[in-house]
Design an enzyme around this catalytic site. Structure first.
Site, PDB file in Angstrom:
ATOM      1  N   PRO A 170      -6.443  -4.778  11.257  1.00  0.00           N
ATOM      2  CG  PRO A 170      -6.639  -6.729  12.522  1.00  0.00           C
ATOM      3  CD  PRO A 170      -5.536  -5.607  12.165  1.00  0.00           C
ATOM      4  CG  ASN A 198      -6.916   9.223   2.282  1.00  0.00           C
ATOM      5  OD1 ASN A 198      -8.104   9.376   2.439  1.00  0.00           O
ATOM      6  ND2 ASN A 198      -5.752   8.735   2.212  1.00  0.00           N
ATOM      7  CG  HIS A 252      -6.173   1.558  -0.713  1.00  0.00           C
ATOM      8  ND1 HIS A 252      -6.044   1.874   0.789  1.00  0.00           N
ATOM      9  CD2 HIS A 252      -6.066   0.335  -0.369  1.00  0.00           C
ATOM     10  CE1 HIS A 252      -6.375   1.112   1.625  1.00  0.00           C
ATOM     11  NE2 HIS A 252      -6.298  -0.106   0.912  1.00  0.00           N
ATOM     12  NE  ARG A 266     -27.992 -15.925  37.282  1.00  0.00           N
ATOM     13  CZ  ARG A 266     -29.381 -16.241  37.343  1.00  0.00           C
ATOM     14  NH1 ARG A 266     -29.730 -17.445  36.760  1.00  0.00           N
ATOM     15  NH2 ARG A 266     -30.189 -15.494  37.894  1.00  0.00           N
ATOM     16  CG  HIS A 277      -1.857  -1.355   1.387  1.00  0.00           C
ATOM     17  ND1 HIS A 277      -1.302  -2.369   1.729  1.00  0.00           N
ATOM     18  CD2 HIS A 277      -2.942  -1.457   1.103  1.00  0.00           C
ATOM     19  CE1 HIS A 277      -2.330  -3.347   1.783  1.00  0.00           C
ATOM     20  NE2 HIS A 277      -3.368  -2.631   1.431  1.00  0.00           N
ATOM     21  CD  GLU A 330     -20.378  -5.607  25.315  1.00  0.00           C
ATOM     22  OE1 GLU A 330     -20.394  -4.948  24.185  1.00  0.00           O
ATOM     23  OE2 GLU A 330     -21.315  -5.752  26.157  1.00  0.00           O
ATOM     24  CG  HIS A 382     -28.447 -13.049  27.561  1.00  0.00           C
ATOM     25  ND1 HIS A 382     -28.935 -12.791  26.514  1.00  0.00           N
ATOM     26  CD2 HIS A 382     -28.082 -12.060  28.372  1.00  0.00           C
ATOM     27  CE1 HIS A 382     -29.070 -11.529  26.615  1.00  0.00           C
ATOM     28  NE2 HIS A 382     -28.575 -11.044  27.948  1.00  0.00           N
TER      29      HIS A 382
HETATM   30  C1  LIG Z   1     -11.486  -4.417   9.970  1.00  0.00           C
HETATM   31  C2  LIG Z   1     -11.136  -4.353   8.416  1.00  0.00           C
HETATM   32  N1  LIG Z   1     -12.060  -4.338   7.498  1.00  0.00           N
HETATM   33  C3  LIG Z   1     -11.381  -4.313   6.372  1.00  0.00           C
HETATM   34  C4  LIG Z   1     -10.057  -4.071   5.945  1.00  0.00           C
HETATM   35  C5  LIG Z   1      -9.626  -3.875   4.621  1.00  0.00           C
HETATM   36  N2  LIG Z   1      -9.104  -2.655   4.302  1.00  0.00           N
HETATM   37  C6  LIG Z   1      -7.824  -2.348   4.383  1.00  0.00           C
HETATM   38  S1  LIG Z   1      -7.620  -0.725   4.201  1.00  0.00           S
HETATM   39  C7  LIG Z   1      -9.202  -0.437   3.700  1.00  0.00           C
HETATM   40  C8  LIG Z   1      -9.595   0.838   3.382  1.00  0.00           C
HETATM   41  C9  LIG Z   1      -9.317   1.746   4.166  1.00  0.00           C
HETATM   42  O1  LIG Z   1      -9.332   3.239   3.976  1.00  0.00           O
HETATM   43  P1  LIG Z   1      -8.399   4.532   4.717  1.00  0.00           P
HETATM   44  O2  LIG Z   1      -8.482   4.021   6.247  1.00  0.00           O
HETATM   45  O3  LIG Z   1      -9.220   5.729   4.371  1.00  0.00           O
HETATM   46  O4  LIG Z   1      -7.195   4.158   4.113  1.00  0.00           O
HETATM   47  P2  LIG Z   1      -6.468   4.987   2.784  1.00  0.00           P
HETATM   48  O5  LIG Z   1      -7.130   4.014   1.566  1.00  0.00           O
HETATM   49  O6  LIG Z   1      -6.838   6.337   2.866  1.00  0.00           O
HETATM   50  O7  LIG Z   1      -4.896   4.614   2.735  1.00  0.00           O
HETATM   51  C10 LIG Z   1      -9.772  -1.523   3.910  1.00  0.00           C
HETATM   52  C11 LIG Z   1     -11.169  -1.592   3.539  1.00  0.00           C
HETATM   53  C12 LIG Z   1      -9.219  -4.095   7.098  1.00  0.00           C
HETATM   54  N3  LIG Z   1      -8.246  -3.859   6.916  1.00  0.00           N
HETATM   55  N4  LIG Z   1      -9.620  -4.244   8.313  1.00  0.00           N
HETATM   56 MG   LIG Z   2      -8.569   7.235   3.554  1.00  0.00          MG
END
Ligand SMILES: Cc1ncc(C[n+]2csc(CCOP(=O)(O)OP(=O)(O)O)c2C)c(N)n1
Ligand SMILES: [Mg+2]
Length: 667
Positions: A125, A192, A266, A520, A35, A411, A473
């Protein structure tokens, strides 16, 4: 706040930032994956932050009073690898960077805390990095309250993307941070307006700054490509007592002339032609992976401030009256005198019928006064999880020295914050909710396991035994599905003695999180002897067959006493039956072959029948019963009724189980 002498000329900063851009696009190109957009877009902000604000010493990445830097937008991993490399950390080397995303390189696809010093937590994540940073900021204030400014006085910095702010956990994390007034937490948002699918217009029209302001945060905006404006915003953030969101307006992939500002940058290599065009645009005429000496020198020099601050801190520590205790806490060692064995023996000698959640509270009554490093809490179920014990008081914005966090109904936020606290060091977090809501915590539990954090999840109401609250639950698949997570200990103690043993194991596990699954309902005490921590073996023979052994009953938690009842009936029929308490399958699997074979001999079912009982899914229990064994459990959702009626309904009584065992034995 940086001194004026720390301020570098914009042209110098520009060269330093371009080194990040070049390393990032070249490493992604070499790996043919990664990226480049985010590191190129945030290069200017990161350069100002690291060279003028961040308190760190590349020679001492684990210096306790360093600022914590969290790259919550973990996909932009080349940003942190570039920063660590350029500012002079031993790793990653240039070779490591060249091998970005290749087997064996510490420059993994996403930053991993266990691969590189200076990577404070594993991110990728989205949202969780920021949520962990909240925990780090809590730990900092808490330790500051205990040890004072001389030893603990640092900030937590986060770089987060649109994605981190969009995720649901963002709401929980910033709610907690705003409420606790964590003013030393600063989030730099890479504003961005691009995510993978394209413009953020496609999916959101939220007033993010309004949301943060409503949650008790300070917000400020800057041009993320103008060093002077970035400084203005960072200075404002530092001056404000609230946690700060610094919205940095940036252009994703800045410097790549044809692709910048689009999602094309990206998550894909720019391609040979665009990389060449970016070199021309940036005025960067050095070959891939070559950093000119003056730029490298500027980066190295920028770390000098941190080197000085660390040596001053080392002097303060050397003469500090609490030096030994502070160092023990930061190493994560328990006090020499700490021991729960005598408590287990006391409990063994005077049997009691208690729920294991209550047992846990009784153990915490002993633990918390003995271990000043514990920080307890619950996601609004304090009275049900029995987590507030041992006289600890609330940790609040007015009293960071407190040791109990009211997390609210958050949580996931709680679990991620606990990861952050454990990663910060100096504290051992534990927190509770209902076991069924481990589903809400699960992404953070997974990161506890991956990051090797000592986090203790106190998960109560662990089966249909919770009764009337009904199927929403009542955990069915939860215990077994948690057992599938690598490096996670899932413990289901059967009584007060085992609960004591489990707490001792969990506290001594420096690099593994633990889930305690607790009842419980009250349980009869099954252990009357505690000269050894038998739970540490994962499974042990609670009762040996009296008559010739024909059956091994394997059970966990509340079903251990049921297995004892079954065994008693079998023995009355002349059928010898062992009872094995399987407290923690992971620990049992780690025992040597002789021990495992002693507990579960590898013989045909005609000789010895293995029977499992657990009030949850039977899925996977054939691992211990073998396919020819018998498995008693619940393979459907539960029901709303008093607990004893539910155990009847689902056939988890000795009167239902024993005839099935006898019939199986009679073939
Ligand atoms: C929980 C989660 N969902 C989906 C992804 C896959 N993912 C990685 S980057 C991204 C887009 C993120 O957008 P942004 O934070 O704006 O990053 P930018 O494109 O500006 O670098 C996604 C959907 C991930 N890494 N974690
Ligand atoms: Mg972004």
């Amino acid at each position: 706040m940086p001194l004026d002498t720390d301020r570098l000329a914009p042209a110098v900063l520009h060269g330093m930032a371009n080194a990040i851009r070049a390393l990032s696009m070249d490493a992604v190109e070499a790996a043919n994956s990664g990226h480049p957009g985010m590191p190129m877009g945030m290069a200017d902000v990161a350069t100002v932050l690291w060279s003028e604000y961040l308190k760190h010493d590349p020679a001492a990445p684990d210096w306790a009073d360093r600022d914590r830097f969290v790259l919550s937008a973990g996909h932009g991993s080349m940003l942190i690898y570039s920063l660590l490399h350029l500012s002079g950390y031993a790793r990653p080397t240039l070779e490591d960077v060249r091998n970005f995303r290749q087997l064996g390189s510490p420059c993994a696809g996403h930053p991993e805390n266990f691969l590189l010093d200076g990577v404070e937590c594993t991110t990728g994540p989205l949202g969780q990095g920021l949520a962990m940073a909240v925990g780090m900021a809590i730990a900092e204030r808490h330790l500051n309250a205990g040890f004072g400014d001389d030893l603990v006085d640092h900030r937590t910095w986060v770089i987060a993307g649109d994605g981190c702010l969009m995720e649901g956990i963002n709401h929980e994390a910033i709610g907690l941070a705003g409420h606790l007034k964590l003013g030393r937490l600063n989030v730099l948002w890479d504003d961005n307006r691009i995510t993978i699918d394209g413009s953020t217009d496609l999916s959101t029209s939220e007033d993010i700054e309004g949301r943060y302001a409503a949650t008790g945060w300070h917000t400020v905006r800057c041009d993320g490509h103008d060093a002077v404006d970035i400084r203005r915003a960072l200075d404002e953030a530092l001056a404000d007592p609230r946690p700060s969101l610094v919205a940095c307006r940036t252009v994703i992939g800045k410097g790549a002339p044809n692709k910048q500002g689009t999602s094309a940058t990206h998550g894909s290599p720019l391609g040979k032609d665009e990389v060449a065009a970016a070199r021309a645009t940036l005025g960067w005429d050095h070959p891939a992976f070559e950093i000119p000496k003056d730029i490298r020198d500027n980066w190295r020099a920028s770390a000098a401030r941190g080197v000085l601050l660390r040596s001053e801190w080392e002097h303060r520590l050397a003469t500090h009256s609490e030096k030994a205790e502070f160092e023990r806490r930061m190493r994560g060692d328990l006090p020499e005198s700490f021991d729960l064995a005598s408590l287990a023996q006391e409990f063994a000698a005077a049997p009691q019928k208690v729920a294991t959640r209550k047992a846990s509270e009784m153990v915490l009554d002993r633990i918390n006064p003995a271990l000043p490093e514990t920080i307890g809490g619950s996601a609004d179920l304090t009275g049900s999880n029995n987590t507030k014990a041992g006289g600890i008081g609330p940790l609040t914005a007015e009293n960071y020295g407190g040791r109990y966090i009211y997390y609210g109904i958050r949580e996931f936020g709680m679990s991620a914050a606990m990861n952050g606290m454990a990663l910060h060091g100096g504290v051992i977090p534990y927190g509770g909710t209902f076991l069924v809501f481990t589903d809400y915590c699960r992404p953070a539990i997974r990161l506890s396991a991956l990051q090797e954090t000592r986090v203790i999840y106190v998960m109560t109401h662990d089966s249909i035994g919770l009764g009337e609250d009904g199927p929403t639950h009542q955990p069915i698949e939860h215990v077994q599905s948690l057992r599938m997570i690598p490096n996670l200990l899932v413990m289901r103690p059967a009584d007060l003695v085992e609960t004591t043993e489990c707490w001792e194991i969990a506290l001594r596990e420096k690099t593994r999180p633990t889930v305690l699954a607790l009842t419980r309902q009250n349980l009869p005490q099954v252990r009357h002897e505690a000269s050894e921590n038998l739970s540490a073996k994962g499974a042990y023979r609670l009762k040996a067959a009296a008559a010739a052994r024909k059956v091994i009953m394997i059970a966990t938690g509340s079903e251990v006493s049921l297995a004892m009842d079954c065994a008693a009936q079998l023995e009355a029929n002349g059928i010898g039956a062992d009872v094995v308490s399987m407290v923690c399958t992971q620990l049992f699997d780690e025992q040597d072959a002789d021990y495992r074979a002693d507990i579960l001999p590898d013989v045909q079912p005609e000789e010895i029948l293995r029977v499992s009982i657990e009030a949850g899914t039977t899925f996977g229990w054939d691992r211990y019963t073998m396919t020819n064994g018998l498995r008693f459990g619940i393979d459907r959702f539960g029901a709303s009724a008093p607990a004893d009626q539910l155990f009847q309904k689902f056939g988890l009584t000795a009167d239902t189980i024993v005839p099935q065992i006898i019939s199986k034995l009679n073939g």
